[in-house]
Design a protein around this motif. Sequence first.
Motif, short mmCIF file in Angstrom:
data_model
loop_
_atom_site.label_atom_id
_atom_site.label_comp_id
_atom_site.label_asym_id
_atom_site.label_seq_id
_atom_site.Cartn_x
_atom_site.Cartn_y
_atom_site.Cartn_z
N ASP A 96 10.57 93.99 -10.14
CA ASP A 96 11.40 95.19 -10.25
C ASP A 96 10.96 96.13 -11.37
O ASP A 96 11.67 97.07 -11.71
N ARG A 140 14.08 95.07 -6.18
CA ARG A 140 14.96 94.05 -6.76
C ARG A 140 15.55 93.21 -5.62
O ARG A 140 16.01 93.76 -4.62
N SER A 200 17.14 95.30 -2.61
CA SER A 200 18.10 96.34 -2.98
C SER A 200 17.98 97.59 -2.12
O SER A 200 18.94 98.36 -2.01
N THR A 234 11.92 84.19 -12.02
CA THR A 234 12.78 85.31 -12.41
C THR A 234 12.88 85.51 -13.91
O THR A 234 13.50 86.48 -14.37
#
Length: 416
Positions: free
Chosen positions: A36, A80, A94, A108
């Motif tokens: 992201d 994301r 997203s 992550t």
Amino acid sequence: MTSGRAVVIGASHAGAQLSAQLRSSGWDGDIVLIGDEPYLPYHRPPMSKTYLADTVGIDDLLIRGTEFYEKQNIRVRRARVERIDRAEQRVVLSDGESLSYDRLALCTGARPVRLGIPGAELRGVYYLRTAEDVEAIRADVPGSRRAVIVGGGYIGLETAASLRKLGLDVTVVEAADRVLQRVTAPEVSDFFRRIHEAEGVHVRTDAAVVGFEGDDGTGRVAAVRLADGEMVPADFVIVGIGVRPNVELAHEAGLAVEDGIVVDAQGRTSDPRITAAGDCVTYHDVRYGKTRLESVPSAGEQAKVAAATMCGKETTISALPWFWSDQYDLKLQIAGLNTGYDTVVLRGDPTTDREFACFYLRAGDLIAADCVNRPQEFMFSKRVLAQSLPVDRGALADLDVPIASQLAAVRSKTTP
């Protein structure tokens, strides 16, 4: 299994290593690396050092360049991930897109712990984790004279060293009674405090921050308020009080989570189709028990193991944890974890020198070492710890007994 689609969530050190290792381990299907941030995976340790000092650009810090991902047919997707659907074996992004997976890896990472105190949202209050964080800080440096760093851990002290090199007046505020309290012996804490104060840093310990005061005219931070009422002036503030693992996706997907995402020795989560690696992971270390490491070398080791597991190969997480920190002309190299030590042996004098080693023992056995500008002691400690070899406490402290001779003795014991 070596075909189908492998999805890697997190364009971190672990994510970059895992996606590359998948190819070299024989995965011949699709590989999608999702991150992201607006950059390809990059080295994070320089964020508080050379990148903050603006001596290198982001392209200099890329773990691998664009051509590598193109050549290896690894698709880098900037997005994301909102949700993992384990039943359908899909990840939902997203932007509304969803991707199916045959194997999934979670890399992550972690995020900074944020202060929930008055004034925390003022402009000029920063956290240092990403390249964008550092770019925002760098933009403030030219017009600033005074910086306050909240937190006397490694990230705080590294940042203090970098800002001093840039000519700023720097104050480090630490709530504990010494810097590096959670990770080093008092002798090492005293050494780093001495060095930083000699370099012009103001170090305040036993100093709890209770708020940030703003300049009513600009909405920017102007001072740091301590519990005793003192106000420490600041043109900007950097908060470095630790990190939290990013486990929300895993938790919401029903995976086992205990501080980090729980994995076995092969990097598997509680879902055998999903692996995990890096700062977000908790596993059982053969030497130290239940462990979650915030370490680039460990992230790389875990990623290699997880990639092998995804390809149906059996390897285990076994490498010795090690770390480093660069401050001024000092290189601190750390071998092992010192949790539970009962004795400290010093080689050199940390009260006067700029190089020494601090060996941590438990019941007579070496469990960890902090080595400042002492690379031979670091290599010695790694070898002893990796092989669980005995040490001579007296020789460790005796500068007249060269560490090279002790290392040679250790090596001879491991040579068939």
